[in-house]
Design a protein around this motif. Structure first.
Motif, PDB file in Angstrom:
ATOM      1  N   GLY A 187       0.843  -1.252   0.174  1.00 34.16           N
ATOM      2  CA  GLY A 187       0.237   0.077   0.098  1.00 34.16           C
ATOM      3  C   GLY A 187       0.917   1.407   0.016  1.00 34.16           C
ATOM      4  N   ASP A 188       0.092   2.816  -0.365  1.00 35.11           N
ATOM      5  CA  ASP A 188       1.267   3.999  -0.273  1.00 35.11           C
ATOM      6  C   ASP A 188       1.263   4.353   1.318  1.00 35.11           C
ATOM      7  OD1 ASP A 188       0.187   3.385  -2.646  1.00 35.11           O
ATOM      8  OD2 ASP A 188      -1.956   4.923  -2.209  1.00 35.11           O
ATOM      9  N   ALA A 189       0.552   3.628   2.444  1.00 35.67           N
ATOM     10  CA  ALA A 189       1.000   4.483   3.977  1.00 35.67           C
ATOM     11  C   ALA A 189       2.388   3.441   4.256  1.00 35.67           C
ATOM     12  CB  ALA A 189      -0.225   4.509   4.616  1.00 35.67           C
ATOM     13  N   LEU A 190       3.226   3.776   5.044  1.00 40.52           N
ATOM     14  CA  LEU A 190       4.377   3.139   5.376  1.00 40.52           C
ATOM     15  C   LEU A 190       4.026   2.741   7.715  1.00 40.52           C
ATOM     16  CD1 LEU A 190       7.196   2.052   5.871  1.00 40.52           C
ATOM     17  CD2 LEU A 190       7.798   3.816   7.119  1.00 40.52           C
ATOM     18  N   GLY A 206       8.687  11.220   6.401  1.00 40.65           N
ATOM     19  CA  GLY A 206       8.800  12.597   6.144  1.00 40.65           C
ATOM     20  C   GLY A 206       7.800  13.007   4.868  1.00 40.65           C
ATOM     21  N   PRO A 207       8.019  14.331   4.342  1.00 40.61           N
ATOM     22  CA  PRO A 207       6.742  14.721   3.942  1.00 40.61           C
ATOM     23  C   PRO A 207       6.465  13.545   2.852  1.00 40.61           C
ATOM     24  CG  PRO A 207       8.697  16.447   4.460  1.00 40.61           C
ATOM     25  CD  PRO A 207       9.174  15.302   4.625  1.00 40.61           C
ATOM     26  N   GLY A 208       4.769  13.684   2.681  1.00 41.37           N
ATOM     27  CA  GLY A 208       4.496  12.773   1.782  1.00 41.37           C
ATOM     28  C   GLY A 208       4.835  12.001   2.225  1.00 41.37           C
ATOM     29  N   GLU A 209       5.301  11.121   3.094  1.00 41.89           N
ATOM     30  CA  GLU A 209       5.055   9.639   3.675  1.00 41.89           C
ATOM     31  C   GLU A 209       6.595   8.743   2.912  1.00 41.89           C
ATOM     32  OE1 GLU A 209       3.499   6.609   5.682  1.00 41.89           O
ATOM     33  OE2 GLU A 209       2.059   8.590   5.721  1.00 41.89           O
ATOM     34  N   THR A 210       7.502   9.479   3.115  1.00 44.02           N
ATOM     35  CA  THR A 210       8.749   8.725   2.821  1.00 44.02           C
ATOM     36  C   THR A 210       9.509   8.228   3.993  1.00 44.02           C
ATOM     37  OG1 THR A 210      10.063  11.724   3.004  1.00 44.02           O
ATOM     38  CG2 THR A 210       9.041  10.937   0.989  1.00 44.02           C
ATOM     39  N   LEU A 211       9.935   7.619   3.830  1.00 43.24           N
ATOM     40  CA  LEU A 211      11.064   6.470   4.773  1.00 43.24           C
ATOM     41  C   LEU A 211      11.874   8.062   5.284  1.00 43.24           C
ATOM     42  CD1 LEU A 211      11.092   4.616   6.829  1.00 43.24           C
ATOM     43  CD2 LEU A 211      12.452   3.011   4.806  1.00 43.24           C
ATOM     44  N   ILE A 212      12.429   7.613   6.690  1.00 47.86           N
ATOM     45  CA  ILE A 212      13.662   8.071   6.644  1.00 47.86           C
ATOM     46  C   ILE A 212      14.864   6.668   7.504  1.00 47.86           C
ATOM     47  CG2 ILE A 212      15.028   9.953   8.254  1.00 47.86           C
ATOM     48  CD1 ILE A 212      12.864  11.839   8.020  1.00 47.86           C
ATOM     49  N   PRO A 213      15.200   6.537   7.655  1.00 48.08           N
ATOM     50  CA  PRO A 213      15.694   4.899   8.269  1.00 48.08           C
ATOM     51  C   PRO A 213      16.226   5.731   9.809  1.00 48.08           C
ATOM     52  CG  PRO A 213      17.546   5.469   7.091  1.00 48.08           C
ATOM     53  CD  PRO A 213      16.797   6.776   6.006  1.00 48.08           C
ATOM     54  N   LEU A 214      16.972   4.876  10.415  1.00 45.23           N
ATOM     55  CA  LEU A 214      17.255   4.834  11.585  1.00 45.23           C
ATOM     56  C   LEU A 214      17.794   5.492  11.959  1.00 45.23           C
ATOM     57  CD1 LEU A 214      16.896   3.866  14.870  1.00 45.23           C
ATOM     58  CD2 LEU A 214      18.112   1.946  14.533  1.00 45.23           C
ATOM     59  N   ALA A 215      19.816   5.194  11.123  1.00 45.55           N
ATOM     60  CA  ALA A 215      20.292   6.551  10.779  1.00 45.55           C
ATOM     61  C   ALA A 215      20.477   7.768  10.462  1.00 45.55           C
ATOM     62  CB  ALA A 215      21.555   5.313  10.141  1.00 45.55           C
ATOM     63  N   GLU A 216      19.107   8.368  10.168  1.00 43.02           N
ATOM     64  CA  GLU A 216      18.701   9.962   9.961  1.00 43.02           C
ATOM     65  C   GLU A 216      17.719   9.922  10.437  1.00 43.02           C
ATOM     66  OE1 GLU A 216      19.049   9.258   5.295  1.00 43.02           O
ATOM     67  OE2 GLU A 216      20.514   7.609   5.360  1.00 43.02           O
ATOM     68  N   GLN A 217      17.737   9.290  11.477  1.00 45.79           N
ATOM     69  CA  GLN A 217      16.021   9.757  11.732  1.00 45.79           C
ATOM     70  C   GLN A 217      16.853  11.163  13.297  1.00 45.79           C
ATOM     71  OE1 GLN A 217      14.174   6.797  13.965  1.00 45.79           O
ATOM     72  NE2 GLN A 217      13.346   5.568  11.653  1.00 45.79           N
ATOM     73  N   VAL A 218      15.466  12.310  13.449  1.00 49.41           N
ATOM     74  CA  VAL A 218      16.028  13.283  14.588  1.00 49.41           C
ATOM     75  C   VAL A 218      15.528  12.442  15.498  1.00 49.41           C
ATOM     76  CG1 VAL A 218      15.134  15.659  14.692  1.00 49.41           C
ATOM     77  CG2 VAL A 218      15.482  14.473  12.406  1.00 49.41           C
ATOM     78  N   ARG A 219      16.851  11.613  16.431  1.00 50.88           N
ATOM     79  CA  ARG A 219      16.368  11.104  17.975  1.00 50.88           C
ATOM     80  C   ARG A 219      15.523  12.391  19.084  1.00 50.88           C
ATOM     81  NH1 ARG A 219      20.395   6.139  17.199  1.00 50.88           N
ATOM     82  NH2 ARG A 219      20.294   6.185  15.618  1.00 50.88           N
ATOM     83  N   GLY A 220      15.557  12.976  18.873  1.00 49.65           N
ATOM     84  CA  GLY A 220      15.082  14.871  19.842  1.00 49.65           C
ATOM     85  C   GLY A 220      13.365  14.305  19.216  1.00 49.65           C
ATOM     86  N   CYS A 221      13.035  13.423  18.472  1.00 53.77           N
ATOM     87  CA  CYS A 221      11.500  13.832  18.149  1.00 53.77           C
ATOM     88  C   CYS A 221      10.819  12.390  18.403  1.00 53.77           C
ATOM     89  CB  CYS A 221      11.380  13.818  16.492  1.00 53.77           C
ATOM     90  SG  CYS A 221      11.404  15.152  15.857  1.00 53.77           S
ATOM     91  N   PRO A 278       5.875   3.203   0.158  1.00 59.09           N
ATOM     92  CA  PRO A 278       7.038   4.465   0.070  1.00 59.09           C
ATOM     93  C   PRO A 278       8.517   3.560   0.869  1.00 59.09           C
ATOM     94  CG  PRO A 278       5.010   4.245   1.838  1.00 59.09           C
ATOM     95  CD  PRO A 278       5.413   3.201   0.986  1.00 59.09           C
ATOM     96  N   GLU A 279       8.415   2.412   0.784  1.00 57.57           N
ATOM     97  CA  GLU A 279       9.666   1.482   0.942  1.00 57.57           C
ATOM     98  C   GLU A 279       9.959   1.439  -0.246  1.00 57.57           C
ATOM     99  OE1 GLU A 279       9.579  -2.670   2.153  1.00 57.57           O
ATOM    100  OE2 GLU A 279       9.780  -1.755   4.385  1.00 57.57           O
ATOM    101  N   GLN A 280       9.247   1.698  -1.557  1.00 58.97           N
ATOM    102  CA  GLN A 280       9.881   1.714  -3.018  1.00 58.97           C
ATOM    103  C   GLN A 280      11.003   2.730  -2.827  1.00 58.97           C
ATOM    104  OE1 GLN A 280       6.432   0.698  -5.454  1.00 58.97           O
ATOM    105  NE2 GLN A 280       6.381  -1.297  -5.293  1.00 58.97           N
ATOM    106  N   GLU A 281       9.632   3.739  -2.790  1.00 53.00           N
ATOM    107  CA  GLU A 281      10.747   5.561  -3.062  1.00 53.00           C
ATOM    108  C   GLU A 281      12.050   5.581  -2.535  1.00 53.00           C
ATOM    109  OE1 GLU A 281       7.907   7.972  -2.654  1.00 53.00           O
ATOM    110  OE2 GLU A 281       6.765   7.445  -3.461  1.00 53.00           O
TER     111      GLU A 281
END
Length: 397
Positions: A189-192, A237-252, A385-388
């Motif tokens: 589907g379209d949502a992560l 991120g915007p548009g349900e883009t996937l952000i991997p663990l190493a690149e996440q803002v951990r303060g969030c 989202p994973e494809q993108e």
């Protein structure tokens, strides 16, 4: 009469309690579930006009019980019993009723998809339409699945009671785990994320933990869910883009959920035998407690995956163990371990295998090989989202 606030949430909370009480009294899960659904419909229609009764749970139980009696009126052998039952007070709700209902929904005679669907309906209180939206299935398919599951339970002659077999509890934990995983990383589907599924899985697991506080694996499951879901605000991120663990803002990340998960896990590890779910929660805790990606204790994660592989080996555990090993011993070691698994029929077809190989090739300084495998992984996954994300990694190289 009480004030009318949060009616959908109230009905969802009361539905499994009413169903458990009615099933315990009358038996026949299928007919009782129909009766409770009619009682819920009546409440949804009447309470906005009349207000919420002082004892809304008893109101639902009484109305559902009367409807259950009406459904029996065509059975001549039960007419005398009906007359007596109509004047009996509403059955009490026992502390273990909802647990017994959860165990009933995870009956071994049911298929795994049927267990998931029936749990969401009977214990989670979701409507057929809500389940269909959450699982990305046609509503008619979900309705048929629920109907067949109830029929199967009736055919087995199962009584509404607490089963003695520990494997039933294992099935319950597995079903809740599946519901959470499908919500956290949707398989298609379209949502992560499908937040309604992760929230429901956490809510039900909390209930199970309250009923069975000494069960280390139930505690481990709840801790795993909390520690994993804590990262959800930073995963997209915007548009349900996937952000991997190493690149996440951990303060969030949700610090309160992390603290609760660590506390539950710490208590379980000190009071109960270690099990696979506790080990998975411990791995999640190591990730969550690292202030920066480079602070991650990869040797500890590698050790925990080794223990998990010994207790509960699976293709995904094997793959994650290879990743942890590569972070400790270098990408060449990880690629060699992947090569040794080339004949594994599950891993060979899985998009995560191609994604891991791409990541390790990127770490090893082979951008052409990494790009090819990122694209292969993108072709294999059904999640948009994973494809993108995978295509973006390939394009970046």
């Amino acid at each position: 009469m009480g004030p009318l606030t949060g009616l959908p949430e109230l009905l969802r909370e009361l539905a499994p309690q009413a169903l458990a009480a009615v099933v315990r009294r009358y038996g026949d899960f299928e007919a009782c579930e129909d009766a409770v659904q009619e009682a819920l419909l009546a409440a949804a229609r009447q309470w906005p006009e009349t207000g919420v009764p002082a004892q809304p749970r008893n109101w639902l139980i009484t109305v559902a019980g009367r409807r259950r009696v009406e459904l029996l009126r065509n059975e001549t052998a039960r007419r005398r019993r009906e007359e007596a039952v109509q004047h009996e007070p509403a059955p009490e709700v026992r502390g273990d009723d909802e647990l017994a209902l959860l165990l009933l929904c995870c009956h071994p005679a049911l298929t795994e998809p049927a267990q998931v669907t029936l749990t969401l309906r009977a214990v989670g209180g979701l409507t057929t339409a809500e389940i269909a939206r959450a699982l990305l299935l046609p509503e008619a398919t979900v309705g048929q699945r629920i109907s067949r599951a109830k029929q199967r339970i009736r055919d087995t002659g199962t009584r509404f009671e607490m089963p003695a077999q520990p494997e039933r509890l294992t099935a319950v934990r597995h079903v809740l785990y599946l519901i959470f995983n499908e919500g956290y990383t949707a398989s298609s589907g379209d949502a992560l994320n499908r937040v309604e599924l992760t929230r429901e899985a956490i809510r039900l697991t909390r209930q199970l933990h309250r009923r069975l506080p000494a069960d280390g694996e139930v505690a481990g499951l709840l801790a795993l869910m909390l520690l994993t879901d804590a990262r959800r605000p930073a995963r997209t991120g915007p548009g349900e883009t996937l952000i991997p663990l190493a690149e996440q803002v951990r303060g969030c990340w949700d610090a309160a959920a992390i603290a609760e998960g660590v506390a539950i896990l710490t208590h379980a590890l000190s009071t109960a035998p270690i099990g696979p779910l506790q080990l998975q929660a411990a791995i999640a805790a190591v990730h969550d407690e690292a202030a920066r990606p480079e602070d991650t204790d990869w040797p500890q994660i590698q050790l925990l995956y080794g223990m998990l592989h010994a207790l509960a080996p699976s293709p995904m555990v094997t793959l994650n163990r290879i990743v942890a090993g590569a972070m400790v011993d270098g990408p060449a070691a990880g690629l060699a371990a992947l090569d040794a698994l080339a004949g594994d029929p599950v891993l060979a077809r899985h998009h995560r295998t191609a994604a891991v190989r791409a990541h390790l090739l990127e770490m090893a300084g082979d951008p052409d090989g990494a790009r090819a495998h990122y694209r292969q992984a993108a072709r294999l996954t059904l999640s948009r989202p994973e494809q993108e994300y995978l295509e973006s990694r390939a394009a970046r190289l």
